[in-house]
Structure formats: structure tokens, C-alpha cells
Design a protein around this motif. Structure first.
Motif, PDB file in Angstrom:
ATOM      1  N   ARG A   1      -6.936   9.326   1.694  1.00  0.00           N
ATOM      2  CA  ARG A   1      -6.861   8.054   2.425  1.00  0.00           C
ATOM      3  C   ARG A   1      -8.152   7.264   2.258  1.00  0.00           C
ATOM      4  NH1 ARG A   1      -2.251   7.516   5.225  1.00  0.00           N
ATOM      5  NH2 ARG A   1      -2.926   5.437   5.839  1.00  0.00           N
TER       6      ARG A   1
ATOM      7  N   TYR B   1       0.408   5.122  -2.061  1.00  0.00           N
ATOM      8  CA  TYR B   1       0.592   6.510  -1.597  1.00  0.00           C
ATOM      9  C   TYR B   1       1.730   7.186  -2.365  1.00  0.00           C
ATOM     10  CZ  TYR B   1      -2.858   5.643   1.964  1.00  0.00           C
ATOM     11  OH  TYR B   1      -4.048   5.364   2.582  1.00  0.00           O
ATOM     12  N   ARG B   2       2.763   6.409  -2.669  1.00  0.00           N
ATOM     13  CA  ARG B   2       3.879   6.961  -3.438  1.00  0.00           C
ATOM     14  C   ARG B   2       3.421   7.337  -4.853  1.00  0.00           C
ATOM     15  NH1 ARG B   2       9.041   6.357  -1.695  1.00  0.00           N
ATOM     16  NH2 ARG B   2       9.217   5.573   0.434  1.00  0.00           N
TER      17      ARG B   2
ATOM     18  N   ALA C   1       0.027  11.395   2.359  1.00  0.00           N
ATOM     19  CA  ALA C   1      -0.641  10.330   3.116  1.00  0.00           C
ATOM     20  C   ALA C   1      -1.476  10.873   4.276  1.00  0.00           C
ATOM     21  CB  ALA C   1       0.398   9.332   3.631  1.00  0.00           C
TER      22      ALA C   1
ATOM     23  N   THR D   1       0.819  -1.215   0.000  1.00  0.00           N
ATOM     24  CA  THR D   1       0.000   0.000   0.000  1.00  0.00           C
ATOM     25  C   THR D   1       0.853   1.265   0.000  1.00  0.00           C
ATOM     26  OG1 THR D   1      -0.233  -0.032   2.413  1.00  0.00           O
ATOM     27  CG2 THR D   1      -1.944  -1.138   1.137  1.00  0.00           C
ATOM     28  N   GLY D   2       2.101   1.157   0.451  1.00  0.00           N
ATOM     29  CA  GLY D   2       3.004   2.313   0.375  1.00  0.00           C
ATOM     30  C   GLY D   2       3.180   2.731  -1.080  1.00  0.00           C
TER      31      GLY D   2
ATOM     32  N   GLY E   1       1.555  -2.059   5.173  1.00  0.00           N
ATOM     33  CA  GLY E   1       1.452  -0.595   5.187  1.00  0.00           C
ATOM     34  C   GLY E   1       1.564  -0.023   6.587  1.00  0.00           C
ATOM     35  N   ARG E   2       0.675   0.958   6.881  1.00  0.00           N
ATOM     36  CA  ARG E   2       0.679   1.577   8.211  1.00  0.00           C
ATOM     37  C   ARG E   2      -0.642   1.365   8.937  1.00  0.00           C
ATOM     38  NH1 ARG E   2       4.739   2.342   5.787  1.00  0.00           N
ATOM     39  NH2 ARG E   2       6.285   3.976   6.030  1.00  0.00           N
ATOM     40  N   ASP E   3      -1.724   1.181   8.144  1.00  0.00           N
ATOM     41  CA  ASP E   3      -3.077   1.142   8.712  1.00  0.00           C
ATOM     42  C   ASP E   3      -3.840  -0.107   8.284  1.00  0.00           C
ATOM     43  OD1 ASP E   3      -3.238   1.626   6.021  1.00  0.00           O
ATOM     44  OD2 ASP E   3      -4.752   3.200   6.160  1.00  0.00           O
ATOM     45  N   GLN E   4      -3.129  -1.120   7.837  1.00  0.00           N
ATOM     46  CA  GLN E   4      -3.831  -2.269   7.254  1.00  0.00           C
ATOM     47  C   GLN E   4      -4.596  -3.072   8.313  1.00  0.00           C
ATOM     48  OE1 GLN E   4      -3.746  -2.771   3.586  1.00  0.00           O
ATOM     49  NE2 GLN E   4      -3.461  -0.680   4.271  1.00  0.00           N
TER      50      GLN E   4
ATOM     51  N   VAL F   1       5.660  12.378   0.309  1.00  0.00           N
ATOM     52  CA  VAL F   1       4.632  11.337   0.446  1.00  0.00           C
ATOM     53  C   VAL F   1       3.958  11.340   1.832  1.00  0.00           C
ATOM     54  CG1 VAL F   1       6.249   9.450   1.013  1.00  0.00           C
ATOM     55  CG2 VAL F   1       4.073   8.923  -0.065  1.00  0.00           C
ATOM     56  N   SER F   2       4.692  11.742   2.883  1.00  0.00           N
ATOM     57  CA  SER F   2       4.061  11.799   4.221  1.00  0.00           C
ATOM     58  C   SER F   2       2.924  12.819   4.233  1.00  0.00           C
ATOM     59  CB  SER F   2       5.066  12.226   5.289  1.00  0.00           C
ATOM     60  OG  SER F   2       5.795  11.139   5.716  1.00  0.00           O
TER      61      SER F   2
ATOM     62  N   ARG G   1      -0.965  11.833  12.891  1.00  0.00           N
ATOM     63  CA  ARG G   1      -1.910  12.412  11.931  1.00  0.00           C
ATOM     64  C   ARG G   1      -3.340  11.999  12.318  1.00  0.00           C
ATOM     65  NH1 ARG G   1       0.460   8.659   7.513  1.00  0.00           N
ATOM     66  NH2 ARG G   1      -0.643   6.751   7.997  1.00  0.00           N
TER      67      ARG G   1
HETATM   68  O1   DC Z   1       6.136   2.073   3.178  1.00  0.00           O
HETATM   69  P1   DC Z   1       6.521   3.253   2.272  1.00  0.00           P
HETATM   70  O2   DC Z   1       7.779   3.964   2.695  1.00  0.00           O
HETATM   71  O3   DC Z   1       6.542   2.885   0.827  1.00  0.00           O
HETATM   72  O4   DC Z   1       5.325   4.288   2.482  1.00  0.00           O
HETATM   73  C1   DC Z   1       5.307   5.514   1.818  1.00  0.00           C
HETATM   74  C2   DC Z   1       4.510   6.526   2.612  1.00  0.00           C
HETATM   75  O5   DC Z   1       3.126   6.212   2.597  1.00  0.00           O
HETATM   76  C3   DC Z   1       4.905   6.724   4.063  1.00  0.00           C
HETATM   77  O6   DC Z   1       4.966   8.114   4.322  1.00  0.00           O
HETATM   78  C4   DC Z   1       3.776   6.133   4.855  1.00  0.00           C
HETATM   79  C5   DC Z   1       2.602   6.204   3.915  1.00  0.00           C
HETATM   80  N1   DC Z   1       1.705   5.073   4.040  1.00  0.00           N
HETATM   81  C6   DC Z   1       0.556   5.269   4.741  1.00  0.00           C
HETATM   82  O7   DC Z   1       0.327   6.341   5.292  1.00  0.00           O
HETATM   83  N2   DC Z   1      -0.356   4.252   4.844  1.00  0.00           N
HETATM   84  C7   DC Z   1      -0.099   3.069   4.268  1.00  0.00           C
HETATM   85  N3   DC Z   1      -0.995   2.086   4.362  1.00  0.00           N
HETATM   86  C8   DC Z   1       1.094   2.862   3.549  1.00  0.00           C
HETATM   87  C9   DC Z   1       2.000   3.883   3.460  1.00  0.00           C
END
Ligand code: DC
Length: 250
Positions: free
Chosen positions: A132, A62-63, A126, A58-59, A153-156, A122-123, A211
């Protein structure tokens, strides 16, 4: 033989989720979340390969959104325009590739998403709430089409797939993550000060975990693994053994 829920887990892990039993035809979703620099992406890819599951990075989504904003010249002050461009771009993956390649407007965009200018914004991308929401909807549709999935990812585990069969949260100290990143950058020919990287990583953690929407958190029912003192193979082995212990028929 069904797995024994009372069996001890490998050292350093905690059991929090209930035991799920799956047959091979069932859907399965394994989530792997955590901050940057924990080796999450490579671990997720290796785990998906070992288990024969599809991998959702999922990153990369967002990228891709950040790359589209930059390449279309859309100012971050206009989030609605970014979301409109994303809808038009119809982000999706080519699942025939390993790992799957991300496409926008039916064209691969994977060559662009790790560029420095993309990483730099990208932060911020995101953190845009409607963006989102768009991604969460897309990720759930992807799971409908690929129902045996490792989602990273971060929120999966916390937001997108709260019903996941197993949720992992990978962590590591900021100094270890900075050292790993310094190694990668050095290998790519960049000279970096590890101290600067510690500051950068700590700052990014702060942004990601505070966030308002989809913040980086470790869900209560996740298996948290500190990878600071573990090799890559040790981490993958540990995740795989926990999956086999909890999910039959995989
Ligand atoms: O894992 P990564 O470095 O490729 O993630 C890129 C950016 O996307 C990082 O700033 C976190 C964000 N991200 C997010 O907020 N939620 C996700 N599910 C995946 C990535």
C-alpha cells in the motif's frame, strides 16, 4: 459569480468541506471512495469526462499487483517479493487511452485484472502494508504529473489526498449492491444466488474496513451519497452539481 456557500445542497447530501475556489490553471483533485458495488468506477469515469479531468482508477493498480503475484507464482506469504516485482514492473497508465490503460513492464495488463483468480485474492493483496505504501507513493506522483484528477478507490480522500478539493463517499445497502453485481454477472452469462452475493459483499466490506492500513472509511469531510435509490445518471448529476457549486473555473 462566486458560488454561494449557503445555498442548499441536493437532498440526501451533507456539506462538510470548506469552499475552495480554483482557476482553470490550478491543480484540482476530486476523490471518490466507497465499497464495491456502488457504481463508483463508472461514476468516476463519467464525472471525469464531464469535467475534462483525468481519471485515476486505483483499484486497477491493486488488481494489477494481484495479477503479477499470480502470474509470477509469488506466494502471498512473501509480501516483500510481491513489492519487489511491483517495483520492477513499474506500473503506470497509458493516458492516451480513454479510460487510461494500466501497463506493467511497459505492456498492457488491463485484459487480466478483472479475471476471477485476480478478484479472488485482491483483498488480501490490498491489505499488505508495504505494498500500500508503494501504491500511495505512486498515486501521489501520478497526481504531480496529472494535476487535474478524479481519483477513485477506497483510501483516496482519507490517506492519499487528504487535501482533496472535494471528497465523495458513495455507499449503497448490501442488498442493492448484491443485486447490481448479480445483474452484471447474469449479463456475462453466470448464474448466481443473490443471497450468496450479499454474504460475499458483507464479508468483503468487513475485510476492507477493518484492515490495519488504509481501511475503507468515510472521511469526516466527505460528501456521503447513498446511491441505493438513485439511477446512474442521477448520481453523476449530483456529483457534478456539487463540484460546480464548490469549485469555480473548472
Ligand atoms: O475497486 P476495485 O474492485 O477494482 O478494487 C479492487 C480491490 O482493491 C478491492 O479489494 C479494494 C482494493 N482497493 C484498495 O484497497 N484501495 C484502493 N485505493 C483501491 C482498491
Amino acid at each position: 459569480m462566486p458560488p454561494n456557500p449557503a445555498a442548499p445542497l441536493p437532498a440526501g447530501t451533507q456539506r462538510r468541506t470548506p469552499l475552495f475556489v480554483n482557476r482553470p490553471s490550478d491543480t484540482i483533485i476530486i476523490t471518490i471512495d466507497g465499497p464495491a458495488g456502488t457504481g463508483k468506477s463508472s461514476v468516476a469515469r463519467a464525472l471525469a469526462r464531464r469535467l475534462g479531468l483525468d481519471l485515476l482508477d486505483t483499484g486497477a493498480m491493486y488488481r494489477a499487483a494481484a495479477a503479477i503475484a499470480i502470474d509470477r507464482g509469488i506466494d502471498l506469504a512473501y509480501p516483500d517479493r510481491i513489492v519487489a516485482a511491483l517495483e520492477e514492473a513499474d506500473l503506470h497508465f497509458d493516458w492516451a487511452a480513454d479510460p487510461p490503460v494500466i501497463l506493467a513492464w511497459t505492456r498492457p495488463i488491463d485484459h487480466r485484472i478483472r479475471d476471477e483468480d485476480v478478484t479472488a485474492i485482491v483483498s488480501q493483496i490490498a491489505a499488505i502494508a508495504p505494498l500500500r505504501e508503494h501504491m500511495v507513493r505512486k498515486q501521489r506522483v501520478i497526481w504531480e504529473q496529472h494535476p487535474r484528477l478524479v481519483a477513485e478507490g477506497r483510501d483516496q480522500g482519507s490517506v492519499v489526498f487528504p487535501h482533496a478539493n472535494i471528497k465523495f463517499y458513495l455507499d449503497a445497502s448490501a442488498s442493492v449492491r448484491a443485486a447490481r453485481r448479480a445483474g452484471q454477472l447474469k449479463a456475462a452469462g453466470h448464474d448466481v444466488d443473490p443471497q450468496d452475493l450479499v454474504a460475499e459483499i458483507t464479508h468483503r466490506d468487513q475485510l476492507d474496513s477493518t484492515r490495519a492500513v488504509g481501511p475503507l472509511i468515510c472521511p469526516d469531510d466527505a460528501v456521503r451519497i447513498d446511491t441505493s435509490d438513485l439511477s446512474f445518471d442521477q448520481v453523476v448529476d449530483r456529483l457534478e452539481s456539487i463540484v460546480h457549486e464548490r469549485v469555480t473555473g473548472i
